[in-house]
Design an enzyme around this catalytic site. Structure first.
Site, PDB file in Angstrom:
ATOM      1  CB  THR A   1       0.176   3.081  -1.689  1.00 14.11           C
ATOM      2  OG1 THR A   1       1.268   3.084  -2.612  1.00 14.11           O
ATOM      3  CG2 THR A   1      -1.099   2.699  -2.424  1.00 14.11           C
TER       4      THR A   1
ATOM      5  CB  THR B   1       4.455  -1.322  -0.142  1.00  6.09           C
ATOM      6  OG1 THR B   1       4.121  -0.801  -1.433  1.00  6.09           O
ATOM      7  CG2 THR B   1       3.202  -1.462   0.695  1.00  6.09           C
ATOM      8  CG  ASP B   2       7.448   1.543  -4.100  1.00  8.13           C
ATOM      9  OD1 ASP B   2       6.812   0.489  -4.270  1.00  8.13           O
ATOM     10  OD2 ASP B   2       7.373   2.517  -4.864  1.00  8.13           O
TER      11      ASP B   2
ATOM     12  CE  LYS C   1       5.745  -3.528  -3.219  1.00  6.01           C
ATOM     13  NZ  LYS C   1       5.484  -2.142  -3.632  1.00  6.01           N
TER      14      LYS C   1
END
Length: 338
Positions: free
Chosen positions: A13, A93-94, A164
């Site tokens: 991202t 981040t996933d 996360k």
């Protein structure tokens, strides 16, 4: 003597502006964030070295697989003899916590600073969190913080403990089974922190990195997972040697699934890691007599408990066990066998 910091950009991202079809990694945005990072080392005794192993723009982190983890590992190993003091990995981040868990298994006890970071907001959102996060990561490398960490929203999360927790909030990660450190108030404590994972010896790490992609792909097929939901039936995936079973509560699945799993493996049985949808707490898959996953041990299965590790670490551990070819030994290093 000038030290070197390896900067690996993978995409995510942080370099993905929004377009007509949604956000996607972009070469110009990648160069922008790399410029922020490299400029942050001006005036220091550290020389930044940039690596674009997934191309000029990188990829979405949802596409990152265990084979990509090994490519990152190979890149770090290739620079270990170059007066390397730290590594910064710009990552989506996933799957950042999965990659961090893998790297903790590989590098945590080598005394090297390995920092993963990225952003929750695209670079065209105002305010964006990417530049702040990468500058904080660079600061941690300059301060010599050792081990594998996720640096995000002014917090440091141990690589093998990160999870996360949010799909959109800039405070994206939490630490399970171990506290995080606040960079502003606790970075001195961070420097003294010495709770490391018992990571792979360098010689073994280099052997792993030398395995061909074809060998790794074949080994990765030995890992399978099953996410239990109410009313769900078990379906066997052919060839699995390690099975991650994610159930409920302390590590439970319906009695009907116990019976289906027993029938699915009449002969050669996979090693089972008993896990839970519940994020917090130490799991105990033998606490309940009828539904606890640990009860499969009485049926000839070898079963380990998730403990209080996040699922990201359990996943990385399973693949590492498959890749190294000594799964029982590696699982027993970190998990309790029931």
């Amino acid at each position: 003597m000038t030290k070197k910091a390896l900067i690996i950009t993978t995409g995510g991202t942080i370099v993905s502006p929004k377009g007509e079809r949604g956000a996607a990694p972009d070469t110009k945005r990648t160069e922008d964030i790399l410029r922020v990072l490299t400029d942050s080392f001006e005036g220091s005794q550290i020389e930044p070295v940039v690596s674009r192993i997934f191309g000029d723009s990188g990829i979405d982190s949802s596409d990152i697989s265990p084979l990509h983890w090994v490519r990152i590992t190979r890149e770090i190993i290739a620079h270990l003899n170059d007066d390397l003091c730290g590594v910064i990995i710009v990552h989506g981040t996933d799957t950042m916590a999965f990659t961090a868990a893998w790297l903790a298994l590989c590098f945590d006890s080598l005394g090297l600073s390995v920092i993963l970071t990225g952003s929750q907001r695209t670079p065209d959102q105002i305010p964006t969190d990417g530049p702040t996060n990468v500058l904080a990561a660079a600061e941690m490398v300059k301060k010599g913080v050792s081990g594998v960490w996720i640096c995000f929203d002014w917090k440091m999360h141990k690589g093998g403990r990160a999870h996360k927790k949010s799909a959109a909030h800039i405070d994206a990660f939490c630490s399970l089974g171990l506290k995080h450190f606040d960079i502003n108030a606790e970075w001195q404590d961070l420097q003294k922190f010495d709770r490391r994972f018992d990571s792979t010896e360098r010689s073994s790490l280099e052997k792993l990195a030398l395995r061909s992609d074809a060998e790794l792909m074949q080994a990765s097929n030995a890992v399978a997972s099953f996410f239990a939901l109410p009313g769900q039936r078990f379906v066997r995936v052919a060839g699995e040697k390690i099975l991650i079973l994610c159930g409920f509560g302390a590590g439970n699945i319906p009695r009907a699934l116990h019976e289906e799993i027993e029938r699915a493996y009449p002969d050669e049985k996979p090693l089972i890691i008993a896990c839970s949808h519940a994020e917090l707490g130490v799991k105990n898959p033998v606490a309940y007599s009828n539904v606890g996953i640990g009860n499969l041990a009485a049926k000839g299965f070898s079963v380990w408990s998730q403990g209080d590790y996040p699922m990201e670490f359990i996943t990385a551990l399973a693949y590492c066990a498959a890749f190294t070819g000594s799964p029982k030994e590696l699982l027993s290093k970190y998990l309790k066998r029931v």
